[in-house]
Scaffold this motif. Structure first.
Motif, mmCIF file in Angstrom:
data_model
loop_
_atom_site.group_PDB
_atom_site.id
_atom_site.type_symbol
_atom_site.label_atom_id
_atom_site.label_comp_id
_atom_site.label_asym_id
_atom_site.label_seq_id
_atom_site.Cartn_x
_atom_site.Cartn_y
_atom_site.Cartn_z
ATOM 1 N N ARG A 32 59.097 60.988 19.128
ATOM 2 C CA ARG A 32 58.404 62.252 18.888
ATOM 3 C C ARG A 32 57.062 62.091 19.596
ATOM 4 N N GLN A 35 51.049 66.427 21.989
ATOM 5 C CA GLN A 35 50.223 66.872 23.107
ATOM 6 C C GLN A 35 48.942 67.470 22.554
ATOM 7 N N SER A 52 50.430 69.773 19.469
ATOM 8 C CA SER A 52 51.805 70.232 19.285
ATOM 9 C C SER A 52 52.711 69.008 19.405
ATOM 10 N N HIS A 54 56.743 67.370 20.036
ATOM 11 C CA HIS A 54 57.978 67.638 20.765
ATOM 12 C C HIS A 54 58.841 66.380 20.778
ATOM 13 N N ASP A 55 60.097 66.538 21.189
ATOM 14 C CA ASP A 55 61.016 65.417 21.310
ATOM 15 C C ASP A 55 61.068 64.950 22.759
ATOM 16 N N ILE A 82 63.154 69.366 31.240
ATOM 17 C CA ILE A 82 63.390 69.860 29.887
ATOM 18 C C ILE A 82 64.871 70.193 29.744
ATOM 19 N N THR A 84 67.567 71.972 27.233
ATOM 20 C CA THR A 84 67.720 72.850 26.073
ATOM 21 C C THR A 84 69.155 72.729 25.564
ATOM 22 N N ALA A 96 67.116 74.326 20.684
ATOM 23 C CA ALA A 96 66.144 73.240 20.647
ATOM 24 C C ALA A 96 65.929 72.741 22.069
ATOM 25 N N GLU A 97 64.869 71.947 22.255
ATOM 26 C CA GLU A 97 64.609 71.378 23.568
ATOM 27 C C GLU A 97 64.029 69.983 23.424
ATOM 28 N N GLU A 98 64.233 69.188 24.466
ATOM 29 C CA GLU A 98 63.668 67.853 24.532
ATOM 30 C C GLU A 98 63.305 67.573 25.981
#
Length: 148
Positions: A32, A35, A52, A54-55, A82, A84, A96-98
């Motif tokens: 995880r 930013q 924020s 994010h993964d 990225i 999705t 979701a996104e990583e």
């Protein structure tokens, strides 16, 4: 030849790095990330906002190296893309996104470290390929800098 670019991301590792193995037997890193965000004020100063989260994942050799070199709190810079996907949460399908890191390193501006170049010892004797540069017309700063 065109300049190759990819998406990049920077931030800090917000969780302990986790290792798993894919169905293909590849090493997978999951973290995880956070930013930081800032708002510029009218007087030119900045106010820090909430980060924020994010993964981020990495695979194979990048994942293996990151697992041995990164810890929670480290600042990083990554190159990749990225991804999705859809996942079921609480009975509903959500998007979701990583960030998939293909290249990953510590942020030079925020990290003190030493570089071990012992693996490069064999490459020191090799020369980089050169190219011929032709300049016509008056010499300019670029031609002068290139020594032509």
């Amino acid at each position: 030849m065109a300049l190759h670019t990819q998406q990049s991301i920077s931030g800090f590792i917000a969780s302990e790095p986790q290792q798993s193995i894919t169905e293909n037997g590849d090493t997978r890193l999951y973290v995880r990330i956070g930013q930081p965000h800032f708002r510029r004020n009218e007087d030119g100063t900045f106010t820090e906002l909430e980060p924020s989260f994010h993964d981020m994942v990495a695979y194979r050799a990048t994942a293996e190296r990151a697992l041995s070199r990164f810890a929670k709190g480290d600042s990083f810079i990554a190159e990749g893309y990225i991804r999705t996907f859809s996942i079921e949460r609480d009975g509903q399908v959500v998007d979701a996104e990583e960030f998939v890191a293909k290249k990953l390193g510590h942020d030079l501006a925020r990290t003190n470290y030493e570089v071990d170049r012992t693996r490069r010892a064999a490459a020191i004797g090799r020369k980089a390929p050169t190219r011929q540069v032709s300049v016509t017309g008056p010499r300019n700063a670029v031609a002068s800098a290139l020594g032509v």
